[in-house]
Each structure stands twice: as structure tokens, then as C-alpha cells.
Design an enzyme around this catalytic site. Structure first.
Site, PDB file in Angstrom:
ATOM      1  N   SER A   9       0.859  -1.182   0.000  1.00  0.00           N
ATOM      2  CA  SER A   9       0.000   0.000   0.000  1.00  0.00           C
ATOM      3  C   SER A   9       0.894   1.229   0.000  1.00  0.00           C
ATOM      4  CB  SER A   9      -0.898   0.003   1.239  1.00  0.00           C
ATOM      5  OG  SER A   9      -1.500   1.267   1.438  1.00  0.00           O
TER       6      SER A   9
ATOM      7  N   TYR B 101      -1.316  -0.433  10.056  1.00  0.00           N
ATOM      8  CA  TYR B 101      -1.342  -1.068   8.734  1.00  0.00           C
ATOM      9  C   TYR B 101      -0.117  -0.663   7.920  1.00  0.00           C
ATOM     10  CZ  TYR B 101      -3.094  -2.460   4.125  1.00  0.00           C
ATOM     11  OH  TYR B 101      -3.243  -3.036   2.880  1.00  0.00           O
TER      12      TYR B 101
END
Length: 237
Positions: free
Chosen positions: A146, A159
Site C-alpha cells: 500500500s 497497517y
């Protein structure tokens, strides 16, 4: 099935293959001739993907499992190595978002769960299938990341940290394997994609405003079929 059959007689393993990018990538690989092993926790959803692959003329095997279960990865590797000699393609896609929030408010138990799936289980997969990938004539490992793994963002600390760790792990592995046969690793940042995880992260976003998983899958097929340099990062926008 595609007439090109770019991955005919090759074996591919896709984690998180029950939906989203994982399912789309598994379908795309099967259309290009690969036998795809599908893993995820949702056995019913995996069966649906498998049925679609078979309907398209491809071949697949489902392996429902929880990657955070300490023994599951070893059992999977044993089952696969008993049937096949080598693994040509590994797609590390399975991940969890966790709760978005400020770093001081991160729940330790949830952080452990996020790091276990997004990072620790990924190392376990690499370790378990290293031997099979070394036997391939052209082993390729793609790990889904990501943008927050490389560019920290407020409230995405847990995350983002898990993805930053994953990137370092996979790229380090690629460097270790650089001169050992034809073995390459790459990091894939899919960008804004219509997935369940993105819907949870951005509940007010119009799903039609972002690209579908198939777009990412098609690009990944192009990458896998190309002579990409190990250690490369692909940002798909």
C-alpha cells in the site's frame, strides 16, 4: 482460456484468493494456463472462484486455511510439495486492515493480529515454499503493498508499519536470491481499487470512482510475463 497460455504448465499460489485482487489475479493466471492454488479463510467464496476458473477452462485447487494459524502454512506446503516439484509464482495478497486511528490509541492485541497476518505469516510462506521456488526455472514472487507502507499517513500507523515491514522482507529476499537461478521478487502497490478493504477504510467513497480488481490483475499478469528486474516496485495508480 487465452490462446497465449503464457503460464502453461506453471504452478501459482495466490493468498487471499476468495475475493478482490486475489480472486481476480487467480482467475487471470488460470486463463493464461497456470494451475492456481487458491488460499483464504472463506471456503465457500474460494469454491466460487474455483468454479469460475473451471467454467473458463482453467484448473485450480482450493486450500481453505487461516494463515495466522501457526501450523497451517506448514501443512499447506507439505500438501503442495507432495503433489508438485516446483512453485513458479507466488502472490502474497492476504492482509487485514485493522482499526484506523492514532498511534497512541492502537490496541496491542489488534496490532499483533495485523502484524501476524500482514508480515509474520508472509515470512512463514516464503520460508515454507523457498525450496519449491528454487526448483522453478523462472520463479516470481509478487507482494501486494500500500502507499502507506512507503509514505506514512496519519491514523494508518499499524497497517502502514505492517506493509513497510513486508516490503523490506520481500526485497531483502530478492537480494538474497538475485544470483541463485532465475528468481525475482517485486512489490505491487495497486493504488485505489474497488475492494472490501478499501470500502472499510473509505466508507463514504463511491465504489464506481475507483478501478476494479480486474484492472490490477491484468497489470500483474503483464508484470509476471515480463523480464522485470528483481526488487522493482510497481505503483499501479
Amino acid at each position: 482460456m487465452s490462446a497465449n497460455m503464457q503460464f502453461k504448465d506453471q504452478l501459482a499460489l495466490v493468498t487471499g484468493a476468495s475475493r478482490g485482487i486475489g480472486a481476480a489475479t487467480a482467475l487471470a493466471l488460470a486463463k493464461q494456463g497456470a494451475h492456481v492454488i487458491l488460499t483464504a479463510r472463506d471456503s465457500a467464496a474460494l469454491e466460487e472462484v474455483e468454479e469460475q476458473i473451471h467454467a473458463d477452462g482453467g484448473s485450480a485447487t482450493i486450500a481453505p486455511l487461516d494463515l495466522t494459524d501457526g501450523d497451517s502454512i506448514g501443512r499447506l506446503a507439505k500438501a503442495i510439495s507432495d503433489r508438485w516439484d516446483s512453485l513458479d509464482i507466488m502472490i502474497l495478497n492476504a492482509a487485514m486492515l485493522g482499526t484506523l486511528g492514532p498511534v497512541p490509541a492502537i490496541d496491542g492485541k489488534e496490532l499483533n493480529n495485523v502484524m501476524t497476518l500482514n508480515f509474520i505469516a508472509q515470512q512463514a510462506l516464503i520460508a515454507a515454499f523457498d525450496g519449491m521456488m528454487r526448483k522453478s526455472d523462472d520463479a516470481r514472487l509478487l507482494a501486494i503493498t500500500s502507499s502507506v507502507g512507503a509514505s506514512p499517513r496519519a491514523f494508518w500507523g499499524a497497517y502502514g508499519a505492517s506493509k513497510a515491514a513486508l516490503e523490506t522482507l520481500v526485497l531483502s529476499y530478492g537480494e538474497e536470491m538475485r544470483n541463485i537461478g532465475k528468481f525475482r521478487t517485486a512489490i505491487i502497490n495497486p493504488g485505489k481499487t474497488r475492494t472490501d478493504m478499501r470500502a472499510r477504510a473509505y466508507p463514504g467513497e463511491d465504489p464506481a470512482s475507483v478501478k476494479q480488481p480486474q484492472v490490477v490483475a491484468d497489470r500483474m499478469i503483464e508484470i509476471l510475463a515480463s523480464d522485470f528486474e528483481t526488487g522493482k516496485r510497481f505503483d499501479l495508480g
